[in-house]
Design an enzyme around this catalytic site. Structure first.
Site, mmCIF file in Angstrom:
data_model
loop_
_atom_site.group_PDB
_atom_site.id
_atom_site.type_symbol
_atom_site.label_atom_id
_atom_site.label_comp_id
_atom_site.label_asym_id
_atom_site.label_seq_id
_atom_site.Cartn_x
_atom_site.Cartn_y
_atom_site.Cartn_z
ATOM 1 N N HIS A 100 0.824 -1.205 0.000
ATOM 2 C CA HIS A 100 0.000 0.000 0.000
ATOM 3 C C HIS A 100 0.855 1.251 0.000
ATOM 4 O O HIS A 100 1.933 1.286 0.596
ATOM 5 C CB HIS A 100 -0.987 0.015 1.179
ATOM 6 C CG HIS A 100 -0.371 -0.166 2.531
ATOM 7 N ND1 HIS A 100 0.090 -1.378 2.992
ATOM 8 C CD2 HIS A 100 -0.150 0.721 3.533
ATOM 9 C CE1 HIS A 100 0.558 -1.232 4.224
ATOM 10 N NE2 HIS A 100 0.437 0.043 4.570
ATOM 11 N N HIS A 102 0.819 5.268 0.952
ATOM 12 C CA HIS A 102 0.138 6.323 1.703
ATOM 13 C C HIS A 102 0.288 7.630 0.933
ATOM 14 O O HIS A 102 1.389 7.936 0.463
ATOM 15 C CB HIS A 102 0.808 6.548 3.071
ATOM 16 C CG HIS A 102 0.760 5.377 3.989
ATOM 17 N ND1 HIS A 102 -0.193 5.246 4.967
ATOM 18 C CD2 HIS A 102 1.553 4.276 4.097
ATOM 19 C CE1 HIS A 102 0.027 4.124 5.640
ATOM 20 N NE2 HIS A 102 1.078 3.516 5.130
#
Ligand SMILES: [Zn+2]
Length: 142
Positions: A100, A102
């Site tokens: 992931h 950010h």
């Protein structure tokens, strides 16, 4: 990955603040934001780390979604500045084992600070040359 929370977000199995989704990537609000508007961008398929992604369509899809979401944050007026951050592995403080990115809105005079101190030993010409040659020789042997 049956138990992966981000795989469940992609499939719509848990409620989430999805802002963007295409064939390759999904973006949604981080429910534990560092600052208001903190967005996560993930591949729809489960990849633990970015170095395990071999599919060019996934790579392009991720970068496309990151840039789309950065534009959304700026156009919404939530922020002008932002930090893109991505961790791979325990030593890098990766918390959820589904890749992931950010996107963290940044503002003037906020408390959030990322400090990346220079390692003096590693910044010597000798050390930089050693590291550079190691990486160059590895690259030519792929
Ligand atoms: Zn997953």
């Amino acid at each position: 990955m049956d138990k992966c929370i981000f795989c469940k977000v992609v499939k719509g199995e848990i409620p989430s603040y999805i802002l963007y989704q295409d064939d390759m990537a999904t973006a949604f609000l981080d429910i534990n934001p560092v600052t208001s508007g903190h967005i996560l961008v993930i591949p729809n398929k489960h990849f633990r780390r970015i170095d395990s992604i071999k599919d060019e369509n996934v790579m392009k899809g991720l970068m496309n979604a990151i840039i789309e979401m950065a534009n959304l944050l700026v156009k919404s007026g939530i922020c002008r500045d932002y930090t893109v951050l991505q961790d791979n592995g325990i030593n890098a403080q990766q918390d959820i084992m589904h890749t992931h990115f950010h996107i963290i809105p940044r503002h003037h005079n906020e408390k959030v600070q990322f400090h990346l101190p220079t390692n003096e030993k590693e910044s010597s010409e000798n050390s930089l040359n050693h590291t550079y040659n190691r990486l160059k020789s590895t690259k030519s042997n792929y």
